[in-house]
Scaffold this motif. Structure first.
Motif: not given
Length: 520
Positions: A435-444, A456-462
């Motif tokens: 199964f793929s844990l598909s995530s929100l885009s964040w303009s990916y 690194y600075d593009k990571i949303v750690f929360d």
């Protein structure tokens, strides 16, 4: 009566509290508390992305990352190893300098592409020219001698460096419409001219190199401010560099207006011959059903335009942190828990395909595979991947996840089998419930997928922290489940395109000698 009523209320409250206490799970509570109060994500991200850097298959940095992960798991008391699955063309990026030296001096923003042939330390200095407009392949053949000793710019000059969302916000409706129409005309004219040369955007590179070009200059704009896609060079002896849109457009105009821009390109690199490639595998051994497996999955390799932060540094971080949490609060799982950090996903899921091919004894006994590989965002989609009873078991497991995480996740049952895109597909093709844990885009797609801005600075750690908690709990629930996961598949529909019955994906063998035959 009032005293009796109060007593009844107190008794009811105590019963309620007792029931709630019985429903709470100390393992899940521990996982959530540890992840939120003692997260290791930022430190791991720094060590992997800032210190080691990008993890292109065949580079020393990829092997350094493999060894780092093994050592990190060892510090957590988790058994880990690097498992060889093939060989790849070894290469290491060196210094890149791109300077315009005429008609004026300006340092340009750009970089050599992966597996670029090295220049000398002195570099190469030559005029930059653009492809001509030709009526047919004979006209292009007649022009081709003009490239000798020149840098050839082979990408279309973009009419605007502003993303569409920026136009949509500020332009008039008429101006925005006109820009898009003009751009469509330019795109079609460019494609038509390329067809007229008798080549395509890939094959023309070999023709230019054979004709004596000094180098190839590209601009693979990713439709965002300052963002280019960075892939691989296709030249054998001459350098290939990608220049950011703003500087590429300037060079293109200078060449088109007859100003004859000259570039000095230094693009040093090292060829390292055939080097071994590895998957990093860690495991927590099961106690009751050690021959059944829950697999955590994320590819370790990346392209090297940035540092591979969201593709797939974040997926790697999720799986490492989930394993740490499980080792601390669930050290004796019912089933064996494996994490796979796969190599060479970017060139065709090679590491995970090799693992599936080499370990049929594991694949046939997989309870579940959880894979994460599409950016930094919180998981928002979970599909049953075509397994008939996926609603039953995934629903049970997901019910244990805290509501503040699960409320964001849309599910689709039974779904349809994925055929590629990431490593879960390697397991799915072999019949394992993956199964793929598909995530929100964040303009990916525009801003970080295979780009020079995937850092690194593009990571949303929360969001990454949320995904680590989700993965750890799903893994715990899958391991503890009294039932083995049913592997019944849905009957796929008739294809609207072919009119024939669709088949389930089937396993494909990996490339185990990457780019070595080509180099010979």
């Amino acid at each position: 009566m009032k005293k009796l009523s109060k007593l009844s209320c107190i008794v009811a409250l105590l019963i309620s509290v007792t029931l709630i206490a019985q429903e709470t799970n100390p393992i899940i509570e521990g996982i959530v508390k540890e992840a939120n109060e003692n997260s290791q994500l930022e430190r791991l991200a720094h060590e992997m992305l800032d210190v080691i850097g990008p993890r292109l298959v065949g580079t020393p940095q990829m092997k350094q990352a493999n060894d780092w992960a093994v050592a990190q798991y060892g510090k957590w008391g988790i058994s880990a190893k690097n498992e060889k699955w093939g060989e790849w063309r070894g290469w290491e990026r060196g210094i890149t300098h791109i300077d315009m030296v005429s008609p004026r001096i300006q340092s340009l923003s750009g970089m050599q592409l992966a597996w670029n042939p090295s220049t000398s330390k002195k570099g190469v200095t030559a005029e930059a020219i653009v492809l001509p407009t030709v009526k047919d392949s004979m006209a292009f053949k007649n022009w081709l001698p003009n490239v000798k000793g020149k840098f050839v710019m082979i990408s279309m000059n973009q009419p605007t460096g502003r993303p569409d969302y920026n136009w949509e916000e500020f332009a008039t409706e008429e101006s925005f419409k006109k820009m898009k129409e003009d751009r469509d005309v330019l795109n079609e004219a460019w494609r038509e001219n390329m067809r007229n040369t008798g080549y395509n955007s890939r094959s023309i590179i070999e023709a230019l190199e054979s004709a004596g070009a000094a180098g190839i200059v590209t601009c693979n704009w990713s439709k965002g401010f300052g963002v280019n896609k960075i892939f691989s060079a296709r030249t054998k002896k001459i350098p290939t560099v990608d220049i950011e849109l703003e500087d590429y457009g300037m060079l293109y105009r200078l060449a088109s207006y007859g100003n004859k821009p000259e570039l000095k390109i230094v693009a040093e690199s090292k060829e390292l011959g055939a080097v071994p490639t590895f998957n990093t595998i860690a495991e927590i051994k099961g106690t009751e059903k050690p021959e059944e497996y829950v697999v955590l999955s994320a590819h370790f390799d990346s392209w090297d335009g940035g540092t591979g932060a969201t593709d797939n540094g974040t997926g790697t971080l999720v799986m490492m942190e989930a394993m740490r949490l499980l080792k601390k609060y669930y050290p004796n799982p019912k089933r064996t828990i494996i994490v796979g950090h796969w190599g060479s996903e970017e060139q065709g899921l090679n590491g995970s395909r090799a693992f599936v091919e080499d370990h049929p004894e594991i694949v046939k006994n997989i309870q579940a595979v959880f894979n994460q590989d599409n950016g930094t965002g919180r998981v928002v989609n979970l599909s049953g991947q075509g397994f008939l009873h996926s609603y039953d078991f995934l629903g049970r497991w997901l019910a244990a996840v805290p509501n503040d995480i699960s409320k964001h996740i849309e599910t689709s049952y039974p779904g349809a089998p994925g055929r590629g895109g990431s490593d879960y597909a390697s397991f799915l093709a072999a019949g394992a419930p993956a199964f793929s844990l598909s995530s929100l885009s964040w303009s990916y797609w525009n801003y970080t997928w295979h780009t020079n801005r995937d850092t690194y600075d593009k990571i949303v750690f929360d969001d990454v922290r949320s995904n680590a908690i989700l993965t750890a709990i799903l893994t715990y629930m899958a391991s503890e489940d009294e039932q083995s996961t049913p592997k019944d598949k849905i009957v796929l529909p008739v294809s609207k395109r072919t009119g024939e019955q669709m088949d389930w994906p089937t396993p494909r063998s990996p490339e185990r000698k990457g780019m070595l035959e080509e180099k010979k």
